[in-house]
Enzyme design. Sequence first.
Site, PDB file in Angstrom:
ATOM      1  N   ILE A 635       1.059  -1.143   0.009  1.00 56.40           N
ATOM      2  CA  ILE A 635      -0.006   0.171   0.208  1.00 56.40           C
ATOM      3  C   ILE A 635       0.902   1.131   0.072  1.00 56.40           C
ATOM      4  O   ILE A 635       1.735   1.549   1.025  1.00 56.40           O
ATOM      5  CB  ILE A 635      -0.726  -0.046   1.115  1.00 56.40           C
ATOM      6  CG1 ILE A 635      -1.922  -1.121   1.443  1.00 56.40           C
ATOM      7  CG2 ILE A 635      -1.866   1.256   1.252  1.00 56.40           C
ATOM      8  CD1 ILE A 635      -2.609  -1.462   0.110  1.00 56.40           C
ATOM      9  N   GLY A 708      -3.835  -2.876  -7.221  1.00 59.27           N
ATOM     10  CA  GLY A 708      -5.193  -1.705  -7.171  1.00 59.27           C
ATOM     11  C   GLY A 708      -6.025  -2.164  -6.140  1.00 59.27           C
ATOM     12  O   GLY A 708      -6.162  -3.270  -5.439  1.00 59.27           O
ATOM     13  N   GLY A 710      -9.085   0.161  -5.840  1.00 59.25           N
ATOM     14  CA  GLY A 710     -10.197   0.965  -6.127  1.00 59.25           C
ATOM     15  C   GLY A 710     -11.705   0.191  -5.895  1.00 59.25           C
ATOM     16  O   GLY A 710     -12.610   0.817  -5.569  1.00 59.25           O
ATOM     17  N   GLU A 711     -11.510  -0.890  -6.416  1.00 61.10           N
ATOM     18  CA  GLU A 711     -12.610  -1.590  -6.536  1.00 61.10           C
ATOM     19  C   GLU A 711     -13.012  -2.879  -5.669  1.00 61.10           C
ATOM     20  O   GLU A 711     -14.393  -3.335  -5.196  1.00 61.10           O
ATOM     21  CB  GLU A 711     -12.827  -2.215  -8.111  1.00 61.10           C
ATOM     22  CG  GLU A 711     -12.666  -1.125  -8.991  1.00 61.10           C
ATOM     23  CD  GLU A 711     -12.707  -1.396 -10.461  1.00 61.10           C
ATOM     24  OE1 GLU A 711     -13.741  -1.541 -11.141  1.00 61.10           O
ATOM     25  OE2 GLU A 711     -11.808  -1.355 -10.906  1.00 61.10           O
TER      26      GLU A 711
HETATM   27 MO1  MOS Z   1     -13.630   0.926 -13.050  1.00 64.19          MO
HETATM   28  S1  MOS Z   1     -15.679   0.429 -13.003  1.00 64.19           S
HETATM   29  O1  MOS Z   1     -12.851   0.107 -14.175  1.00 64.19           O
HETATM   30  O2  MOS Z   1     -13.903   2.644 -13.655  1.00 64.19           O
END
Ligand code: MOS
Length: 745
Positions: A635, A708, A710-711
């Site tokens: 991180i 990553g 973000g998701e």
């Molecule tokens: Mo993300 S849904 O790949 O912006």
Amino acid sequence: MPATQDALISVIGKATPRVDGALKVSGQAKYASDHHFPGMLYAVPVGSTIASGQIEKLDASAAEKMPGVRAVYHRQNIGKLFRVAMNPDFSSPAPGIIDEQRPPLEDDVIRYYGQYVALVVADTFEQAKAAADAVKVSYAPKDPNVDSALAAEKQPEVESQRGEAEKAFAEAPIKIDQTYVTPVETHNPIELHATVALWDGTSFTLYESTQAVVNHQVVMAQMLGLPKENVRVISRFLGSGFGGKLWPWTHCALAAAAARNLQRPVKLVVSRRMMFQTVGHRPRTQQRVRLGATADGKLTSLQHDYVNHTSILDDYKENCGEATAFQYSVPNLRVTAGLARRNVGTPTSMRGPGAVPGLFATESAMDELAVGLKMDPVELRLLNEPKIDEGLKLPFSSRHLKECFTTGMEKFGWSKRNPEPGSMKRDGLTLGWGMAGCSWIAARFPCQARVDFCDDGTARVCCGTQDIGTGTYTILAQVASEKAGIPVDKVEVVLGDTSLPPGPISGGSMVTASVVPAVIDATGKAIKALLGMATRIPASKFAGQKPDTLAFDNGWVHAKGEKAEGGVTFDALLKQGNFKAASGNGSSKGTFGTPEKPKFSMHSFGAQFVEVTWQPEIARLRVSRVVTVIDAGRIINPLAGRNQIEGAVVMGIGMALFEETAYDPRSGAPINSSLADYIVSTNADVPALEVHFLDYPDLELNELGARGIGEIGLAGVAAALTSAVHHATGIRIRELPVRIEKLLA
Ligand code: MOS
């Protein structure tokens, strides 16, 4: 002044406040629609009021005569708008993707409610809006198909297969066979979609709310019929996108065409209501999951057959099987995908596309299997941990899902759980405890970047990626700071402009992994350039020496083996030689969509534990605790990292409990198309969120080992939450969102 040796502390991995934070809170950060130009006109689209049929007559005569109106564009007078080749090329940072492939106004057929049929351009927004309302359109309507029950229209595509799933399921002593449904969800970033288009007679400058300036450039160049060199796209700040701003939408071409036709700057802001119609959504999914297991809980068969809706013209697949083939060990497996066409706007990626609804289904089924086996749901998952990715037959680069589960259990206090539904109480409330695992792909897009060491003692990092609100400016400042030994506040990061070295789309949670290696490479090359200059500047104390006898530390050029402070600071050196800057161009390769066979299966992993409280007397369901443990490699900025996971969990609570776009079966219109009627989580819905990161750098992905984040934080929430609801109430919710009335049964 460069930092002294004493002040040099590692900044990678340190909680670092956003370098762009002050600009944002003081209102100085310019978003697309904040751009104003002399003579700028305002465009307002006219949307269809039917969802299926044909335009019979479009009468703009009244609108054209209204005050301030400059033009009313429609199919006959907008000019040529071309199709996009759609041959996605991930060897380039700009793959060339658009989801809705039909150029706006191409024909008179209406295929979804709100489809643009005209565009009014006027001196003010109010004049344009009034005139747009005065454009008279008559239609030959047909009954729209917005049915929520989905069935694949063609033979479903087999996405992954091993063993004999059907046979193993038939023979399994313990079976689960259930169908899970996720509704249409609409992206609601606070910043509306917007385009400010400038045409100078040969070239466009487009200020866009986009997650991918370089993709936007190639797509718009194709649609507008220009070489891409004649289109510049700028997106310095984004008020979030969640995938809805990954690819251009039809309003972008309309605004640009109007600017070219009128030879004036044109601003077009898509209204919140139109954002429910014309700029994508997460499609509805219907997923049948069949699990077979032995009596002691070993999975023997997994079948995941899903269908999602798509629009009439475009094949958007919500990749629900993304995680299915590798999440757990199972010898017999089959994943199939099908599409069902509806009169809706074209769907698009929404945060964690595919894996998020997919894991809701498969992780819910795992919980149901645990209940059926009378086994702890964590134990069931630990028991079915795979040794390799059994779908790809590849080792994992770095997988610590078991530790996510065990750490989560410990942080949450899972050992105190009584599995009997409704059995746990606190302060007169019934408690529900549920959990789920999650994962998300880790990969890299190709990227270029440049680093300049400047004569004022600053460093500048440039890349044509963009910061969509996630903290990309900050982590790139951290990386350059650490590699050059310059304080973070002396590093300027410039992003969001196609005039910069091309950088990746902000999608798939891949920017960090993609851009960091290019910036490290560029920093190294800028240092090399600087050392070479040091030996060639006549006034330099290093004149005539060999560059490889020199070193750069902490902002000082010095002789190897000697103290850095005994040398010359880079700004002093540049001034000696009358140089403005020493620059390095860096690049890094992509791993996503490349022809080379991968050596590893790369993913981030996580576990989420949710507590709900339930008061049956007044039918009140609340989320009271969420513990998330994430294995996302190294991180770089724990502050921004935690913020990403927290934001995703907030979105997950919304997905589980509130979010659903409803279509009127008569008109085909999304009817709850406002932030008053489309319910998202508010602070009152969200308890304090606990986030823990495991720290296993994934060095197969990049030299820092950063994946990553973000998701992934969204991917386990809905299944964990509905499992908690089951634990509290005994009621299993298989169709999101959880509605109170379903709990009153
Ligand atoms: Mo993300 S849904 O790949 O912006």
